[in-house]
Design a protein around this motif. Structure first.
Motif, mmCIF file in Angstrom:
data_model
loop_
_atom_site.group_PDB
_atom_site.id
_atom_site.type_symbol
_atom_site.label_atom_id
_atom_site.label_comp_id
_atom_site.label_asym_id
_atom_site.label_seq_id
_atom_site.Cartn_x
_atom_site.Cartn_y
_atom_site.Cartn_z
ATOM 1 N N ARG A 62 0.826 -1.212 0.000
ATOM 2 C CA ARG A 62 0.000 0.000 0.000
ATOM 3 C C ARG A 62 0.858 1.260 0.000
ATOM 4 N N ARG A 63 1.912 1.272 0.848
ATOM 5 C CA ARG A 63 2.800 2.428 0.903
ATOM 6 C C ARG A 63 3.512 2.639 -0.436
ATOM 7 N N ALA A 64 3.979 1.544 -1.019
ATOM 8 C CA ALA A 64 4.672 1.648 -2.308
ATOM 9 C C ALA A 64 3.713 2.128 -3.400
ATOM 10 N N ARG A 65 2.465 1.659 -3.365
ATOM 11 C CA ARG A 65 1.474 2.097 -4.346
ATOM 12 C C ARG A 65 1.178 3.589 -4.188
ATOM 13 N N ARG A 66 1.079 4.055 -2.937
ATOM 14 C CA ARG A 66 0.834 5.483 -2.693
ATOM 15 C C ARG A 66 2.014 6.335 -3.166
ATOM 16 N N ARG A 67 3.241 5.864 -2.898
ATOM 17 C CA ARG A 67 4.419 6.604 -3.358
ATOM 18 C C ARG A 67 4.477 6.668 -4.878
ATOM 19 N N ALA A 68 4.162 5.561 -5.537
ATOM 20 C CA ALA A 68 4.170 5.537 -7.005
ATOM 21 C C ALA A 68 3.107 6.483 -7.553
ATOM 22 N N LEU A 69 1.933 6.474 -6.946
ATOM 23 C CA LEU A 69 0.866 7.359 -7.401
ATOM 24 C C LEU A 69 1.237 8.819 -7.164
ATOM 25 N N ALA A 70 1.823 9.120 -6.019
ATOM 26 C CA ALA A 70 2.232 10.496 -5.728
ATOM 27 C C ALA A 70 3.319 10.956 -6.693
ATOM 28 N N ALA A 71 4.254 10.082 -7.017
ATOM 29 C CA ALA A 71 5.305 10.438 -7.976
ATOM 30 C C ALA A 71 4.720 10.661 -9.362
ATOM 31 N N ARG A 72 3.747 9.847 -9.738
ATOM 32 C CA ARG A 72 3.098 10.007 -11.049
ATOM 33 C C ARG A 72 2.327 11.326 -11.102
ATOM 34 N N VAL A 73 1.614 11.666 -10.038
ATOM 35 C CA VAL A 73 0.868 12.929 -9.982
ATOM 36 C C VAL A 73 1.829 14.112 -10.042
ATOM 37 N N ALA A 74 2.928 14.031 -9.305
ATOM 38 C CA ALA A 74 3.910 15.120 -9.322
ATOM 39 C C ALA A 74 4.502 15.303 -10.714
ATOM 40 N N LEU A 75 4.765 14.213 -11.405
ATOM 41 C CA LEU A 75 5.315 14.303 -12.756
ATOM 42 C C LEU A 75 4.312 14.919 -13.721
#
Length: 89
Positions: A62-75
């Motif tokens: 879950r944490r890794a999925r949230r980090r990936a989603l946050a990085a995608r949104v930031a990009l």
């Protein structure tokens, strides 16, 4: 008579075009947080392939999925900021 052309000659002729350009390297550098976050998510999933995921494994995913989603949104937000003319939001 057939002439044999070595592959090396064909590759060497385009050697200057094989290396990534500065723009491509800059793009990779901008996407690196997303790439690393996706690698962490993939690693979290790989660790649970041969066993039933524990509560700790599920939290890690879950944490890794949230980090990936946050990085995608930031990009995406960064790309949207640079593509809008006149600074309009």
């Amino acid at each position: 008579m057939n002439h044999v052309v070595t592959l090396q000659d064909a590759i060497t002729a385009f050697a200057d075009f094989i290396e990534p350009t500065t723009a491509e390297l800059d793009t990779i550098e901008q996407e690196m947080p997303l790439i690393l976050a996706d690698v962490d998510l993939l690693d979290a999933h790989i660790t649970t392939l041969d066993r039933t995921p524990s509560e700790l494994d599920e939290r890690r995913i879950r944490r890794a999925r949230r980090r990936a989603l946050a990085a995608r949104v930031a990009l995406v937000n960064r790309a949207a900021d640079t593509s809008l003319p006149g600074g309009a939001a």
